[in-house]
Scaffold this active site. Structure first.
Site: not given
Ligand code: CP
Length: 312
Positions: A58-59, A86, A108, A136
């Protein structure tokens, strides 16, 4: 422009006005996303790199869609196929991609604090797309946007957040933002999946599913983050589901017109069964996903405006 910062690392330090400014802007971008031509030129000529050191559906995809709808060049960087394998450090990797004239990184990373650290070592804007157990922020914003759409106001709302709170950066972003907006937050989960110092959240900690669901207007169910813990944290899925799962029977205890959210991915049959996940009367999980694109457009647009104001 209410939010005047280079980066978006978390919601903990944002003011109520800053949080609401992202939601107000997301409403406009949602209208655009529902129009015939889903395009705005606000990031035309800009480069956005999605740098993901952990898996995501999603993100990552919604940031890519958001950047492209705003006219940016959106590039996906996956750590598993990169020179980080590496031994290249995170900051060196970001600085090298910054040398290619990247304007915004969406990062991320499994380590809490990674986004903050990179932001201090880069002139590009950094959007935290999830750092370890910390935050998040765009998930927190899209949860709030979805709640506002369905409830009309944040006043007198009670939200229950249920499940693996210890390992959930979503729970932290939700809690910090909700407390800032004056929302009552109840927390419930297995004792070994609750943080030790729960009092810092200033939330009511429940002792049963029934207590958590009863009187709630919004229920946010969380996935057990097995990837962040050693071994099996509970004897069986059946037992977890029995004590911590949301069922259609338990939903009857919630307030009238209560809604159910989940950040995804869902473990069907663990935190919720399919009859709850797919119940169109109260499940707004796919609305969250739709709203995620608009929120991410709002964040990218806002950071770009700030960058322009600094360069003017
Ligand atoms: N909600 C969320 O962060 O989903 P993903 O890990 O699929 O990005």
């Amino acid at each position: 422009m209410v939010y005047q910062h280079k980066d978006l690392i978390g919601l903990r330090d944002l003011s109520k006005e800053e949080i609401l400014s992202f939601i107000d802007l997301a409403k406009e971008f949602k209208a655009l996303n529902n129009s015939d031509v889903k395009k705005s030129p606000s990031l035309h000529g800009k480069t956005v790199i999605n740098a993901f050191y952990e898996n995501s559906t999603r993100t990552r995809v919604s940031f890519e869609v958001a950047a492209k709808r705003l006219g940016a060049d959106a590039i996906n960087f996956s750590s598993s196929q990169s020179s980080s394998k590496k031994g290249e450090t995170l900051v060196d990797t970001i600085r090298n991609m910054e040398a290619m004239k990247t304007d915004i990184f969406v990062l991320r990373h499994p380590n809490s604090g990674a986004a903050h650290f990179v932001a201090q070592n880069s002139d590009a804007s950094i959007v935290n797309a999830g750092d370890g157990l910390n935050e998040h922020p765009t998930q927190g914003l899209l949860d709030l946007f979805t709640i506002l759409e369905h409830k009309g106001s944040f006043e007198n709302l009670t939200v229950a957040i249920i499940g693996d709170i210890l390992h959930s950066r979503v729970a932290r972003s939700d809690i910090w933002a909700m407390r800032k907006l004056g929302i009552n937050v109840k927390l419930f989960g297995p004792p070994m999946m609750l943080p030790v110092h729960m009092e810092v959240f200033d939330c009511h900690v429940c002792s049963s599913m029934e207590e958590a669901v009863e009187g709630s207007d919004v229920i946010i169910m969380l996935r057990i983050q097995l990837e962040r813990q050693d071994g099996n944290p509970f004897p069986s899925v059946r037992e977890y589901s029995k004590f911590f799962g949301l069922t259609s029977t338990r939903m009857k205890l919630a307030n009238k017109n209560a809604i159910v959210l989940h950040p995804g991915p869902i473990n069907r049959g663990v935190e919720m069964n399919s009859d709850v996940v797919d119940n169109k009367d109260y499940s707004v999980i796919l609305n969250q996903v739709e709203n995620g694109v608009a929120i991410r457009m709002a964040v990218l647009h806002t950071l770009n405006l700030y960058r322009k104001s600094r360069n003017a």
